[in-house]
Motif scaffolding. Sequence first.
Motif, PDB file in Angstrom:
ATOM      1  N   MET A 166       0.805  -1.212   0.000  1.00 58.31           N
ATOM      2  CA  MET A 166       0.000   0.000   0.000  1.00 58.31           C
ATOM      3  C   MET A 166       0.841   1.267   0.000  1.00 58.31           C
ATOM      4  N   GLU A 167       2.133   1.147   0.322  1.00 59.87           N
ATOM      5  CA  GLU A 167       3.007   2.312   0.326  1.00 59.87           C
ATOM      6  C   GLU A 167       3.598   2.581  -1.043  1.00 59.87           C
ATOM      7  N   THR A 168       4.063   1.533  -1.709  1.00 58.88           N
ATOM      8  CA  THR A 168       4.712   1.705  -3.014  1.00 58.88           C
ATOM      9  C   THR A 168       3.750   1.481  -4.177  1.00 58.88           C
ATOM     10  N   GLY A 169       2.607   0.827  -3.905  1.00 59.16           N
ATOM     11  CA  GLY A 169       1.664   0.525  -4.973  1.00 59.16           C
ATOM     12  C   GLY A 169       2.017  -0.728  -5.765  1.00 59.16           C
ATOM     13  N   ARG A 170       3.097  -1.401  -5.374  1.00 69.49           N
ATOM     14  CA  ARG A 170       3.487  -2.629  -6.075  1.00 69.49           C
ATOM     15  C   ARG A 170       2.424  -3.698  -5.860  1.00 69.49           C
TER      16      ARG A 170
END
Length: 394
Positions: free
Chosen positions: A50-54
């Motif tokens: 959820m932080e990097t969107g990976r």
Amino acid sequence: MKKSVLIFTIILLNISQLYAKNYRVSLLTCAPGSELYSVFGHSAVRVTDMETGRDLVYNYGTFDFDPSFYMKFARGKLDYWLSVATYDRFMEHYAYLGQAVREQELNLNEEQANKMVEFLHINNQPDNRYYRYDFFYDNCATRIRDMMKTVLGEQLEWNDPVSEEQKTFRDLIDEYVYPLPWGDLGIDLALGSVIDIDASEREKQFLPDYMEAAFGRAEIVGDGPTRPLVKHQSTLLDVPPVAIAPNIFNPYFLFWGIAIMFIVITYMGYRKKRLFIGFDQAFFGVLAVLGIVVVLLWFFTEHTATKYNWNMLWAFPLHGLLVYGLGMSSPAPWVKKYLLFALIMADAAVVFWILSWQSFHPSVLPLILVVILRSNFLYYNLDKFKAHKRMVNS
């Protein structure tokens, strides 16, 4: 002193927050396809940072369809492995196949989500990602089920339904392969009586649809208020179920046609005092080949589901002896004895079926009846009709 301790604690918290990850983990369930290898559906795990969107999908159902695929599969030596693909690529693949995809977001706390991602990361190491495939006990769905048990332990309660209908392993796979009669026949010929036992609710989860339903009932306990395992459920790819067109060329029509043909041949043979042995040689020769396959799968593979296969009672490898024995101008005494043996074996197959010791594919019933009819007819008329033929020729 207290101020120093406070500052040190704040620094540690900041460091832990720096390395902690906020993951969203969900189960993906893919609808059945039209091919035998895809007709049972598929399961995978989606992990979104959820932080990097990976956004990645972990897939335990990867295999190499090389020239040795069928040989490895037949010998029970086929290895599957865990692969990782982007979510977009995964969805493009199933959009191309025309199979719906459903998602269940798991209601995990941060520690549980991190533990699950770590588990997947370790499993994806080159030395860990391969496993020996077993359709019922070790496949793309059971790997995820077992991972949930490892990560959550006693905190996972499945809440199995109490009054659920009992189904055998064979009943469960029949629900999916019924539209593919030849595939259904092949599976029933290959798999033995060991799958004619009731599957527990946990064992039913070898099928992705059943695991999806089990996830929907499950709860997480012991880390606060009891909560559902699934936080949110949605359909990611909504397409109509894959339609499998019925094919008139199926084993039911073919095998009953063969049975009717042998009934006519037997009637004509009785009236004209002829045996029409060429048909029997072809028929028992085919059964011998099927019997050899059954024996190889039973005794010479690593499959667990092909043991104690009583299809061998009617498709017996030594039926090939009749190809030679029936062709003799003066049949040897062993030929009649073997015909009686074949008759008894076929009768035993019917008894095994009635007593539910093994469920045979319905389409093989006419073939069993042909074995009973022709072995009985030949046993009583082989010497008599061959002697009649020699008298006519002389």
